[in-house]
Design an enzyme around this catalytic site. Structure first.
Site, PDB file in Angstrom:
ATOM      1  CD1 TRP A  95      40.225  -0.611  -8.196  1.00  0.00           C
ATOM      2  CD2 TRP A  95      40.872   1.425  -8.206  1.00  0.00           C
ATOM      3  NE1 TRP A  95      41.743  -0.055  -7.586  1.00  0.00           N
ATOM      4  CE2 TRP A  95      41.519   1.357  -7.577  1.00  0.00           C
ATOM      5  CE3 TRP A  95      40.581   3.305  -7.879  1.00  0.00           C
ATOM      6  CZ2 TRP A  95      43.259   1.661  -6.693  1.00  0.00           C
ATOM      7  CZ3 TRP A  95      41.795   3.813  -7.381  1.00  0.00           C
ATOM      8  CH2 TRP A  95      42.173   3.052  -6.483  1.00  0.00           C
ATOM      9  CG  ASP A 122      39.226   0.850 -14.807  1.00  0.00           C
ATOM     10  OD1 ASP A 122      40.557   0.495 -15.107  1.00  0.00           O
ATOM     11  OD2 ASP A 122      38.617   0.910 -13.170  1.00  0.00           O
ATOM     12  CE  LYS A 158      47.194  -0.299  -9.911  1.00  0.00           C
ATOM     13  NZ  LYS A 158      45.993  -0.009 -10.286  1.00  0.00           N
TER      14      LYS A 158
HETATM   15  C1  LIG Z   1      44.539   0.893  -9.422  1.00  0.00           C
HETATM   16  C2  LIG Z   1      43.683   1.352 -10.322  1.00  0.00           C
HETATM   17  C3  LIG Z   1      42.524   2.415 -10.511  1.00  0.00           C
HETATM   18  C4  LIG Z   1      43.476   3.296  -9.933  1.00  0.00           C
HETATM   19  O1  LIG Z   1      44.468   4.146 -10.865  1.00  0.00           O
HETATM   20  P1  LIG Z   1      45.670   5.558 -11.186  1.00  0.00           P
HETATM   21  O2  LIG Z   1      46.704   4.655 -12.140  1.00  0.00           O
HETATM   22  O3  LIG Z   1      46.553   5.423  -9.627  1.00  0.00           O
HETATM   23  O4  LIG Z   1      44.419   6.042 -11.040  1.00  0.00           O
HETATM   24  C5  LIG Z   1      41.664   2.554 -11.214  1.00  0.00           C
HETATM   25  N1  LIG Z   1      41.404   1.088 -11.451  1.00  0.00           N
HETATM   26  C6  LIG Z   1      41.591  -0.355 -11.105  1.00  0.00           C
HETATM   27  C7  LIG Z   1      40.828  -1.035 -11.585  1.00  0.00           C
HETATM   28  C8  LIG Z   1      43.125  -0.492 -10.063  1.00  0.00           C
HETATM   29  O5  LIG Z   1      43.709  -1.227 -10.094  1.00  0.00           O
END
Ligand SMILES: *Cc1c(COP(=O)(O)O)cnc(C)c1O
Length: 356
Positions: free
Chosen positions: A101, A168, A192
């Site tokens: 990511w 993030d 998540k």
């Molecule tokens: C799942 C995830 C993403 C991507 O998320 P989307 O909503 O599918 O764009 C980005 N960063 C992390 C750390 C993730 O776990």
């Protein structure tokens, strides 16, 4: 019977959140309309978004210098929106490349300015966190991924730096106590640990905005969303509502202190079991293990599929590594009961007895 849900995202939600969300689809707060049928500028939805914003600030313990936004596009959109708002063409931002990511975020940032990759764990397949690195003083901000969902590593401290910190936090937001006030910008897709897919939570310190020369398309400009209280256009109404229900649940259960205690209980049980069984192997450095996503493999490669199939037969879903890395992964988000972790640990023990 409900399956044991180890999905990495979208992932498990508390049962009462699902019940409340289902009820609101038919009749929202007894108003005679579905949550799917009301306008986003109604007082009804106004109350939803106001309460959700307040709960996020309360859980994060941040003040009025931070603004909470509910945006579309998933965390991946933030890979672009962050540099578009913060990084001028000739300036340089610092990035930690600790997983896929983070790598994607770097690629997007390069479309808007320069990038210093200050720490990379690529040499060992991102199986550890680089903790010792320096950040050039002229960096516009430092971006890092607090929890590497795919590789199964997690930062267990906040990087020390004088430059604004951007994180993030998609896969570990609200899993533990955390000094959110140290961060200038936090973003997380809700699917998540905080709700349903479709909404992104962005918390931004206002003083870092408005410093660049680039014209920003209206819908991409954080300042416009702040001014419009996240009602610049139609927000993802239902996803914001499910996030509110999840935030209420976190608070009711006892807040981040209780989430942290449960997070440690789940992770301790799982990793203790993993370490004690010859049939299985951990993948990442012990001190950098994720409390949310445990990655591992079988000691004998031919056992991997066997164990994954056994999980399925025993009502366990999601025990599979990300398609980019393979192996096995168990995700243990806030809503996962300890009994589910116990169930997979018991299965691992009996597998070990038979095959080790
Ligand atoms: C799942 C995830 C993403 C991507 O998320 P989307 O909503 O599918 O764009 C980005 N960063 C992390 C750390 C993730 O776990």
């Amino acid at each position: 019977m409900k399956m044991h849900n180890f999905n990495s995202g979208p992932s498990i939600l508390p049962k009462e959140v699902l019940e409340q969300a289902a009820a609101a689809i038919f009749d929202f707060n007894n108003i005679g309309l579905s949550i799917l049928e009301i306008g986003h500028r109604t007082e009804w939805f106004g109350e939803v978004i106001t309460e959700a914003r307040a709960l996020i600030k309360e859980l994060m313990q941040v003040g009025d210098e931070h603004e909470v936004l509910f945006l579309h596009g998933g965390a991946s959109t933030q890979f672009m929106q962050v540099p578009m708002n913060l990084l001028d063409n000739n300036d340089t931002a610092a990035y930690c490349d600790n997983g896929i990511w983070g790598t994607k975020a770097i690629k997007e940032a390069k479309l808007f300015g320069n990038v210093y990759v200050v720490a990379s764990s690529k040499d060992r397949n991102h199986s550890y966190i680089v903790k010792d690195f320096s950040i050039p003083a002229d960096a516009t901000y430092l971006h890092y991924t607090t929890n590497n969902t795919v590789e199964g590593t997690q930062w267990h401290h906040i990087p020390e730096t004088d430059v604004p910190l951007v994180a993030d936090m998609s896969s570990d937001i609200f899993c533990r106590r955390f000094d959110y006030s140290k961060l200038a910008l936090i973003y997380a897709g809700a699917q998540k640990n905080m709700g349903a897919a479709g909404v992104n939570i962005v918390v931004v310190r206002k003083d870092i905005l408005g410093k660049i020369k680039r014209p920003i398309p209206a819908i991409m400009d954080y300042r416009n969303h702040i001014e419009a209280d996240s009602l610049l256009n139609t927000p993802p109404v239902f996803a914001v509502y499910v996030a509110l229900l999840t935030l209420r649940w976190i608070k009711k259960e006892g807040g981040l202190a209780v989430m942290e205690q449960r997070t440690h209980e789940r992770a301790n049980l799982f990793y203790h079991t993993l370490d004690s069984l010859a049939a299985f192997r951990p993948i990442v450095a012990t001190e950098d293990r994720s409390l949310m996503n445990a990655t591992f493999t079988t000691s004998k490669p031919e056992h991997e599929k066997l164990f994954a199939d056994l999980c399925k037969q025993n009502g366990m879903v999601g025990v599979k590594g990300h398609r980019s890395v393979g192996g096995l992964r168990v995700s243990m988000y806030n809503a996962l009961p300890l009994s589910s972790v116990q169930a997979i640990c018991d299965l691992m023990k009996s597998f070990n007895d038979q095959y080790a």
